[in-house]
Design a protein around this motif. Sequence first.
Motif, mmCIF file in Angstrom:
data_model
loop_
_atom_site.group_PDB
_atom_site.id
_atom_site.type_symbol
_atom_site.label_atom_id
_atom_site.label_comp_id
_atom_site.label_asym_id
_atom_site.label_seq_id
_atom_site.Cartn_x
_atom_site.Cartn_y
_atom_site.Cartn_z
ATOM 1 N N PRO A 52 3.939 4.145 -12.476
ATOM 2 C CA PRO A 52 4.020 3.132 -11.431
ATOM 3 C C PRO A 52 3.527 1.763 -11.944
ATOM 4 O O PRO A 52 2.977 1.710 -13.039
ATOM 5 N N PRO A 53 3.733 0.693 -11.122
ATOM 6 C CA PRO A 53 4.392 0.706 -9.813
ATOM 7 C C PRO A 53 5.902 0.700 -9.945
ATOM 8 O O PRO A 53 6.452 0.365 -10.995
ATOM 9 N N GLU A 54 6.562 1.071 -8.853
ATOM 10 C CA GLU A 54 8.009 1.101 -8.811
ATOM 11 C C GLU A 54 8.464 0.832 -7.386
ATOM 12 O O GLU A 54 7.695 0.963 -6.430
ATOM 13 N N ILE A 55 9.699 0.427 -7.256
ATOM 14 C CA ILE A 55 10.308 0.264 -5.951
ATOM 15 C C ILE A 55 11.663 0.936 -6.002
ATOM 16 O O ILE A 55 12.499 0.610 -6.848
ATOM 17 N N GLY A 56 11.856 1.930 -5.145
ATOM 18 C CA GLY A 56 13.041 2.761 -5.271
ATOM 19 C C GLY A 56 13.005 3.476 -6.602
ATOM 20 O O GLY A 56 12.007 4.102 -6.966
ATOM 21 N N ASP A 57 14.066 3.357 -7.370
ATOM 22 C CA ASP A 57 14.112 3.974 -8.700
ATOM 23 C C ASP A 57 13.858 2.963 -9.810
ATOM 24 O O ASP A 57 14.077 3.262 -10.987
ATOM 25 N N GLU A 58 13.406 1.772 -9.465
ATOM 26 C CA GLU A 58 13.257 0.707 -10.446
ATOM 27 C C GLU A 58 11.786 0.427 -10.750
ATOM 28 O O GLU A 58 10.987 0.215 -9.836
ATOM 29 N N ALA A 59 11.427 0.424 -12.030
ATOM 30 C CA ALA A 59 10.064 0.080 -12.444
ATOM 31 C C ALA A 59 9.874 -1.428 -12.334
ATOM 32 O O ALA A 59 10.691 -2.207 -12.840
ATOM 33 N N THR A 60 8.795 -1.838 -11.678
ATOM 34 C CA THR A 60 8.571 -3.278 -11.512
ATOM 35 C C THR A 60 8.283 -3.958 -12.844
ATOM 36 O O THR A 60 8.485 -5.173 -12.976
ATOM 37 N N PHE A 61 7.829 -3.217 -13.853
ATOM 38 C CA PHE A 61 7.630 -3.771 -15.195
ATOM 39 C C PHE A 61 8.970 -4.303 -15.724
ATOM 40 O O PHE A 61 9.061 -5.439 -16.209
ATOM 41 N N PHE A 62 10.011 -3.481 -15.626
ATOM 42 C CA PHE A 62 11.331 -3.915 -16.086
ATOM 43 C C PHE A 62 11.831 -5.108 -15.273
ATOM 44 O O PHE A 62 12.383 -6.072 -15.821
ATOM 45 N N LEU A 63 11.626 -5.060 -13.979
ATOM 46 C CA LEU A 63 12.118 -6.123 -13.105
ATOM 47 C C LEU A 63 11.493 -7.471 -13.438
ATOM 48 O O LEU A 63 12.109 -8.517 -13.225
ATOM 49 N N ALA A 64 10.279 -7.461 -13.992
ATOM 50 C CA ALA A 64 9.549 -8.701 -14.235
ATOM 51 C C ALA A 64 10.143 -9.548 -15.351
ATOM 52 O O ALA A 64 9.886 -10.751 -15.403
ATOM 53 N N ALA A 65 10.937 -8.952 -16.247
ATOM 54 C CA ALA A 65 11.348 -9.687 -17.458
ATOM 55 C C ALA A 65 12.842 -9.642 -17.731
ATOM 56 O O ALA A 65 13.270 -9.947 -18.845
#
Length: 400
Positions: A52-65
Amino acid sequence: MEDNKPLTGIRVLDFSRVFAGPLCTQQMADLGAEIIKIEHPERGDDTRSMRPPEIGDEATFFLAANRNKQSLALDFTKPAGADIVHALAAKCDVLVENFRKSVMLRRGLNYEAVQDRHPQLIYCSVSAYGRSSPLADLPGYDPILQAEAGLMSFSGEPGQDPLRHPLSIIDIYTSLYATQAIMGAILSRQRTGRGQFIDLALYDVALSVLTDIGSGYLNTGTEPVQRGNSRGSSVPNGLFHTKTGPVYIAVGNPGLWKKFAEGVLERPELVTDPPFNTREGRIGNRDALNALISESFAQESRDYWIEKIRRAGVPGGSVRTVAEALNAPETSARGMVAKMPHATIGDLRLVASPIKYSGTPVVNPIAPPLLGEHTDAVLTDLLDMSEGQIAKLRDTGVIR
């Protein structure tokens, strides 16, 4: 594509994963560059699974960059995949990768192997220790470089274990240097017509982050010491507790000390009377001065002191939580939280680019891609592949 952006017309072939490289290419994407993100067909970028953290099936780490990018799920270890890389490289301006030295070398995709075939290509290689280092093929993550570059040695409270910065600050600094280096190479290519190799090491960047600390040691032999939240060259400079929460102040020069003593503490005698009337006196009597300020600040609320600090023109602010910072009115006023639709999440919110151009604003943010979301579009639009060719590549596991 928006055509009035600083990097409109620049196309980037992005092999980078995790953080430093993806942050670099995200910055370029914000400025209008077209980013083709090469990802492993099965697992994608490593950060897709960092949760974690995640939202749905998406890791927020990936979403950040990874906003404003296209995802091409491609296995370039297969000959057909390597051929696609070369075909795309011929149509790209920049290649960014952050593998260990041997990875691209084994695939025949290192700079020496591609420079004659693609002389226009700016090839940015981000690694832990640098391609010419004796440690060139060792892996390295941000906290390791913080440790090895000496940054941890003076972090933390006196007498306690050294501390790493909780954010990946070396990755973040490296992304900024990488973007800067690529911009310089683009300008250079306008004069020479040729690309070049950029060798960027997290270790080198970590050493550069030492800045005044490094200069102090190199020229005086002085090793920095742990000071917690305080700073050796100015007092008062640190965290102080109020009735309702901590504040941080930074009184860095005599003029600010006068404003602080008279306008915040309402103690004008501190400006004229020893020992606090000189910089040396304040530094030499740091503990006594901090105790005096702590006693005063404990009598009133955080809001009370912040109002006095700002009215006096002294640098200072509340020690906020992340929630407080991201929901602050000044954050909203600067447009620093961006909302965008995402295919599986719905409304996605991310911290926006801090760059504010007057004439060529950054692009309107597009959500980070799903794995392989743009595979067919990239192969069709850039390489003129047919549906049959794409189907064959998918059947043989070259693409997803």
